[in-house]
Design an enzyme around this catalytic site. Structure first.
Site, mmCIF file in Angstrom:
data_model
loop_
_atom_site.group_PDB
_atom_site.id
_atom_site.type_symbol
_atom_site.label_atom_id
_atom_site.label_comp_id
_atom_site.label_asym_id
_atom_site.label_seq_id
_atom_site.Cartn_x
_atom_site.Cartn_y
_atom_site.Cartn_z
ATOM 1 N N GLU A 45 71.326 41.182 38.653
ATOM 2 C CA GLU A 45 70.815 41.881 39.834
ATOM 3 C C GLU A 45 71.179 43.356 39.722
ATOM 4 O O GLU A 45 72.347 43.724 39.669
ATOM 5 C CB GLU A 45 71.407 41.269 41.111
ATOM 6 C CG GLU A 45 71.225 42.098 42.371
ATOM 7 C CD GLU A 45 69.784 42.505 42.622
ATOM 8 O OE1 GLU A 45 69.561 43.714 42.852
ATOM 9 O OE2 GLU A 45 68.893 41.632 42.565
ATOM 10 N N SER A 46 70.169 44.209 39.706
ATOM 11 C CA SER A 46 70.393 45.630 39.432
ATOM 12 C C SER A 46 71.322 46.293 40.444
ATOM 13 O O SER A 46 72.162 47.124 40.071
ATOM 14 C CB SER A 46 69.056 46.377 39.377
ATOM 15 O OG SER A 46 68.371 46.299 40.614
ATOM 16 N N TRP B 152 60.316 39.950 26.909
ATOM 17 C CA TRP B 152 60.926 41.071 26.188
ATOM 18 C C TRP B 152 61.439 40.648 24.813
ATOM 19 O O TRP B 152 62.119 39.630 24.671
ATOM 20 C CB TRP B 152 62.099 41.629 26.984
ATOM 21 C CG TRP B 152 61.773 42.166 28.338
ATOM 22 C CD1 TRP B 152 62.215 41.677 29.540
ATOM 23 C CD2 TRP B 152 60.974 43.306 28.652
ATOM 24 N NE1 TRP B 152 61.742 42.454 30.573
ATOM 25 C CE2 TRP B 152 60.970 43.460 30.055
ATOM 26 C CE3 TRP B 152 60.264 44.223 27.869
ATOM 27 C CZ2 TRP B 152 60.287 44.484 30.708
ATOM 28 C CZ3 TRP B 152 59.574 45.241 28.520
ATOM 29 C CH2 TRP B 152 59.587 45.365 29.918
ATOM 30 N N TYR C 288 54.927 46.915 43.804
ATOM 31 C CA TYR C 288 54.702 45.570 43.261
ATOM 32 C C TYR C 288 53.922 44.701 44.243
ATOM 33 O O TYR C 288 53.112 43.863 43.838
ATOM 34 C CB TYR C 288 56.039 44.916 42.894
ATOM 35 C CG TYR C 288 56.645 45.561 41.679
ATOM 36 C CD1 TYR C 288 56.234 45.219 40.403
ATOM 37 C CD2 TYR C 288 57.593 46.577 41.807
ATOM 38 C CE1 TYR C 288 56.753 45.846 39.286
ATOM 39 C CE2 TYR C 288 58.113 47.214 40.702
ATOM 40 C CZ TYR C 288 57.691 46.846 39.441
ATOM 41 O OH TYR C 288 58.202 47.490 38.337
ATOM 42 N N CYS D 17 61.340 49.190 32.915
ATOM 43 C CA CYS D 17 61.657 48.527 34.175
ATOM 44 C C CYS D 17 62.470 49.447 35.085
ATOM 45 O O CYS D 17 63.557 49.872 34.705
ATOM 46 C CB CYS D 17 62.436 47.247 33.882
ATOM 47 S SG CYS D 17 63.243 46.521 35.314
#
Length: 393
Positions: free
Chosen positions: A212-213, A145, A260, A102
């Site tokens: 949230e990255s 996952w 995406y 990811c």
């Protein structure tokens, strides 16, 4: 990346009006003491569970509007680590869950390595091939996952095809003993149902801090500097804020999220617009990086984010997401040299695992690649010589 998939029966995913959508999204509007939740957008063309075969979970594959365009929904766990706050900085208190495949999650792990936070924040790494997370429930077809140990028996895709090893890159969950990322979310009382990575976990309060990255990047950048081996590395320099924001305004929607938008488009119209935007943005990035070494005046989070998409582009997106406007290796010489340069930034290479990247995408979506055959592709030597050092920042 919004990694948790539900396998959908052919022909059963369809656009629906709001009266159809409403029952399906009510759980996402639930309130929680800990979670900061956005409203789930009513424009998304999500099918009901009865119509689509959706289980308890959902996925980014479901996040399309009535015209078939991908519309990413914001992460819902948005707490922050602050001195004196509910979640205060501490060594050994927090744990990061990631998938190396990811780009969003992998970026947070790269930041952890680059800052030298390995002794302060633990991490777990999932297997790249999604598995059915509730196999005992015939009505729950969610795939997501899974945690495995190096040397565990190999896994197959959701339809039983392929054999995908449990390699030495895997790190099981030593904090909660979870089998799936879904278990982590459910332990925290999640009602959103999108079991994505990254996840930053608080071992003291036994809950999710944030998924949230970008938030996690910011926290890793500044909230743990007293334990960081490289506290002077600043991914968010204040003097570059305006420049980085301006770059992000076209790189994120058209490249990071743009791949995406291409791959998850469910109409020709939506795909055509997405791939045009992507091609234009790649050309703009190629021209920009012909003149300067980094996206901004010096290395920043924008380079980390752009690189995470570009390094996956030829290996996966060109084939899998139909982003065949060109390849980085063959058609974008400045972007290729740029990728080598960023890959060689201290700590970055440790987070990049091309085997996991390819294995995940090509084995986790039976609707898109039924037999889980992984294309050979070309090997790029990102550790090789590059010509970027001669450029000014």
């Amino acid at each position: 990346f919004e990694p948790s998939m539900t396998i959908i029966s052919a022909g059963k995913f369809a656009a629906c009006n709001f009266s159809t959508i409403a029952p399906a999204v009510r759980p996402f509007l639930a309130k929680s003491r800990t979670v900061h939740r956005p409203q789930f957008p009513a424009f998304l063309a999500m099918a009901t569970k009865a119509d689509s075969g959706l289980g308890s979970g959902r996925t980014a594959l479901d996040e399309t509007d009535v015209k078939g365009a991908f519309k990413r929904v914001n992460s819902v766990w948005r707490n922050h680590i602050e001195e004196g706050g509910e979640f205060s900085p501490a060594s050994g208190r927090y744990h990061l869950y990631v998938a190396l495949a990811c780009p969003w999650a992998d970026g947070t792990l790269a930041a952890l390595f680059m800052k030298g936070l390995e002794d302060c924040i633990g991490y777990s790494i999932v297997h790249p091939t999604w598995q059915r997370s509730r196999p005992e429930d015939p009505a729950d077809q969610h795939h997501g996952w899974i945690f495995c140990k190096p040397g565990d028996p190999p896994l197959s895709n959701g339809l039983g095809f392929g054999s995908f090893e449990c390699d030495d890159a895997l790190v099981p969950d030593t904090v909660n003993g979870a089998k799936f990322i879904r278990d982590i979310y459910e332990k925290a009382g999640d009602t959103g149902g999108k079991y994505s990575t990254p996840v930053l976990w608080d071992k003291e309060k036994n809950t999710i801090v944030n998924n949230e990255s970008m938030d996690i990047l910011r926290m890793f950048n500044s909230k743990f500097n007293q334990w960081a081996k490289k506290p002077d590395l600043d991914l968010f320099p204040a003097d570059l804020e305006a420049e980085a924001d301006a770059a992000n305004s076209w790189i994120y929607p058209n490249i990071n999220n743009g791949v995406y938008r291409c791959g998850f488009a469910k109409s020709q119209e939506a795909y055509d617009q997405a791939v045009k935007d992507l091609g234009d943005a790649l050309a703009k990035a190629e021209a920009l990086l012909e003149k300067q070494r980094y996206v901004c005046k010096r290395f920043s989070y924008m380079d980390l984010r752009l690189f995470m998409t570009l390094v996956r582009f030829d290996a996966v997106y060109v084939v899998y997401f139909k982003t065949n406007v060109g390849t980085i290796e063959m058609n974008y010489p400045n972007l290729l040299e740029y990728c080598k340069d960023i890959y060689q930034f201290p700590g970055m290479a440790k987070a990049i695992n091309m085997r996991h990247i390819k294995m995940h995408y090509f084995t986790s979506h039976p609707d898109l690649n039924k037999f889980a055959v992984i294309p050979r592709g070309r090997d790029v030597d990102y550790a090789g010589d590059h010509k970027r050092a001669k450029l000014s920042a």
